[in-house]
Design a protein around this motif. Structure first.
Motif, short mmCIF file in Angstrom:
data_model
loop_
_atom_site.label_atom_id
_atom_site.label_comp_id
_atom_site.label_asym_id
_atom_site.label_seq_id
_atom_site.Cartn_x
_atom_site.Cartn_y
_atom_site.Cartn_z
N VAL A 320 0.86 -1.34 -0.11
CA VAL A 320 0.09 0.03 0.00
C VAL A 320 0.76 1.29 -0.05
CG1 VAL A 320 -1.53 1.39 1.16
CG2 VAL A 320 -1.81 -1.15 1.21
N GLN A 321 1.83 1.27 0.73
CA GLN A 321 2.82 2.45 0.84
C GLN A 321 3.56 2.77 -0.45
OE1 GLN A 321 3.11 4.48 3.47
NE2 GLN A 321 4.43 5.78 2.10
N GLN A 322 3.88 1.66 -1.23
CA GLN A 322 4.52 1.91 -2.52
C GLN A 322 3.33 2.51 -3.52
OE1 GLN A 322 5.37 -2.43 -2.49
NE2 GLN A 322 7.25 -1.48 -3.80
N LEU A 349 -6.13 -3.89 -1.21
CA LEU A 349 -7.27 -3.13 -1.97
C LEU A 349 -7.78 -2.33 -1.07
CD1 LEU A 349 -8.96 -2.37 -4.60
CD2 LEU A 349 -10.39 -4.27 -3.87
N GLU A 350 -8.03 -2.83 0.21
CA GLU A 350 -8.95 -1.81 1.12
C GLU A 350 -7.85 -0.71 1.65
OE1 GLU A 350 -11.59 -2.45 5.09
OE2 GLU A 350 -9.86 -3.78 4.72
N GLU A 354 -8.58 3.57 0.73
CA GLU A 354 -8.65 4.37 1.72
C GLU A 354 -7.68 5.58 1.67
OE1 GLU A 354 -8.83 1.94 5.13
OE2 GLU A 354 -10.87 1.55 4.84
N LEU A 355 -6.60 5.50 0.77
CA LEU A 355 -5.62 6.48 0.56
C LEU A 355 -6.28 7.93 0.28
CD1 LEU A 355 -2.60 4.39 -1.17
CD2 LEU A 355 -2.81 5.25 1.22
N LEU A 381 -15.45 3.48 -1.10
CA LEU A 381 -14.78 3.73 -2.37
C LEU A 381 -15.00 5.10 -2.71
CD1 LEU A 381 -13.48 2.02 -4.77
CD2 LEU A 381 -15.80 1.75 -5.68
N PRO A 382 -14.03 5.71 -3.33
CA PRO A 382 -14.19 7.23 -3.54
C PRO A 382 -15.34 7.34 -4.67
CG PRO A 382 -11.96 6.83 -3.58
CD PRO A 382 -12.84 5.49 -3.50
#
Length: 522
Positions: A320-322, A349-350, A354-355, A381-382
């Motif tokens: 996720v951080q990448q 994915l979750e 949420e980013l 989800l946005p």
């Protein structure tokens, strides 16, 4: 082209009549437009002989008006009455005055030799027996008359072309149900708008090609303007595709981020990434599991790469951080093709959705199945993301059966687009693109060339690439679906048969589609 129900079309015609465009004037416009289509398509190449099968309603009237115009233009025209019309009918009088031949064929118990001979001596059969208001099952004697006509058409030495007026007789224009005696058309000339039943199955098998004619509806008619369902047209696609200025650089055309692939499905990432490039994206960044990276890098040397943390070739939540670190540049991010359904990838994915400051998202394939496992995913989800399920994936997302979804594809897509506040592209024959704010577009395409593993990855890459170039996500989804379908047809022509088309063939045909559309602009 508008897409509507029979009830909506009836209301529009009533409103037009009130505004001064009378039913007679609409019939005249419809009949003339029908005649012009027949003359343009078949006048130069065919023996100019036409037989109309005429009912007692408006379709029969449209057919008689068309015959009168065709008589003026040098055609030999006959009309077989399948239902009695008033002997003082001005349309019949006009037809006879123009030199037409009228035959009463309304009683199937009488000798049918005349009808059989008329069919055998005509190059065009104009089906104007029944219109959009019928309900099945058909009642005698029409069911027998239509069945008998079908038998004659199948036995003549040289089968004539069948042109249906608004719809093939014996077809329900709301439900798509079809009578066993329905006459199968080669061409359906529909009036003012596409009736929803024409694009449903089994009806679509009887429609043939579709062409639309204007009936002279008044400008700014509220009942007409209120119809927000549209069939996607080539000219609209041509007009909305991104412009490519001569002084452009790669940054002009945006960056697509493709998060895709796993050890079992590495090819999905390539199909999506290549297609994003071929639709015109300036830069494609591929984010793939570490274990498959070395096998993929040579397939898209033009891409930049993010090598994601993985476990047994599946992306893990540690990646996720990448993705967060890569979010500065991409204008669109596709997540899903070939991801697999590992639990660790679901957690990835979750974390991603949420980013903050996410670009426009497109979720496809395994991304959708993983999404369905997340609690309260529509709220996480946005808003305005693009979801691209096929009916099976839609069933997983909604809890409905595939049969329930297929029975009301447009209505189901519109409902969940609003409910989820997302753009929903429901794949399948006549793909539906529904937006949360209302308005839907329907793709007029039922093509087995697209029914191939990887075809959806190509479509997802196209949509991502168009959004990256600055297109509104809903417009990108609709125009991308049309381009994808057109590429499938071109690939099938190149391969010789739809059965031989591979997903990569569809992607390779994208340049040809764009070239065709560009010719229309020049």
């Amino acid at each position: 082209m508008k897409y509507l129900s029979v009830q909506e079309m009836v209301a529009i015609e009533k409103a037009a009549n009130r505004f001064g465009q009378t039913y007679a004037a609409m019939m005249e416009a419809a009949g003339k437009g029908l005649a012009e289509v027949i003359e343009r398509r078949y006048g130069p190449a065919k023996e100019k002989s036409i037989l109309a099968l005429v009912g007692s309603g408006n379709n029969g009237g449209d057919a008689l008006v068309a015959l009168s115009y065709l008589l003026e233009w040098g055609w030999k025209a006959s009309a077989a009455l399948f239902r009695a019309r008033d002997s003082l009918d001005k349309l019949i009088q006009r037809f006879l005055a123009g030199g037409g031949e009228l035959v009463d064929c309304s009683d199937p118990e009488k000798d049918s030799t005349a009808l059989k001979e008329l069919i055998g001596n005509s190059s065009i059969i104009l089906d104007g027996v029944l219109g959009t208001g019928i309900h099945l099952p058909l009642r005698p004697p029409l069911d027998r008359l239509l069945g008998m006509t079908g038998e004659f058409l199948n036995t003549v030495e040289e089968k004539p072309v069948v042109v249906a007026v608004d719809c093939p007789s014996g077809l329900d224009c709301d439900t798509g149900e079809v009578s066993p005696s329905c006459i199968k058309a080669d061409l359906t000339v529909t009036m003012a708008a596409i009736k929803q039943g024409l694009l449903k199955f089994p009806a679509y098998n009887y429609v043939g090609e579709l062409e639309l004619v204007d009936i002279g509806l008044p400008d700014n008619l509220p009942e007409w303007e209120g119809i927000t369902r549209e069939v996607i047209e080539r000219d609209w696609v041509r007009d909305v595709l991104p412009v490519r200025p001569l002084d452009a650089h790669k940054g002009t055309f945006g960056t697509s981020l493709i998060v895709a692939g796993s050890l079992p499905y590495p090819g999905a990432a390539i199909l999506a990434g290549v297609s994003a490039y071929r639709i015109g994206t300036g830069l494609v960044t591929m984010a793939v599991p570490k274990e498959i990276y070395s096998g993929l890098i040579k397939t898209i040397p033009e891409a930049t790469w993010i090598i994601l943390e993985d476990l047994s070739g599946r992306i893990t939540e540690n990646a996720v951080q990448q993705i967060k670190d890569a979010l500065g540049r991409p204008a669109a991010c596709l997540i899903g093709p070939g991801l697999s359904q590992a639990d660790t990838t679901a957690r990835f994915l979750e974390g991603v959705i949420e980013l903050e400051n996410l670009p426009s998202l497109i979720l496809d394939a395994d991304g959708l199945r993983l999404l369905s496992r997340l609690e309260n995913w529509p709220r996480k989800l946005p808003s305005g993301s693009v979801l691209t399920p096929h009916p099976g994936e839609m069933a997983v997302l909604t809890g409905l059966s595939v049969d329930e979804i297929q029975a009301d594809r447009v209505g189901i897509a519109e409902h969940y687009a609003r409910d989820w506040d997302q753009i929903l592209l429901l794949k399948g024959a006549h793909t539906v693109i529904a937006s949360p704010g209302g308005g839907s577009r329907i793709l007029l395409s039922a093509d087995p060339a697209l029914a191939r593993a990887g075809s959806g990855d190509v479509l997802a890459g196209i949509i991502c690439g168009l959004i990256a170039q600055g297109m509104d996500p809903s417009t990108a989804a609709a125009s991308g679906a049309w381009v994808h379908a057109r590429a499938g047809r071109l690939a099938a022509a190149q391969a010789g048969t739809p059965a031989a088309v591979l997903a990569g063939d569809i992607s390779r045909a994208l340049g040809q589609v764009l070239a065709e559309l560009q010719k229309g602009k020049d």
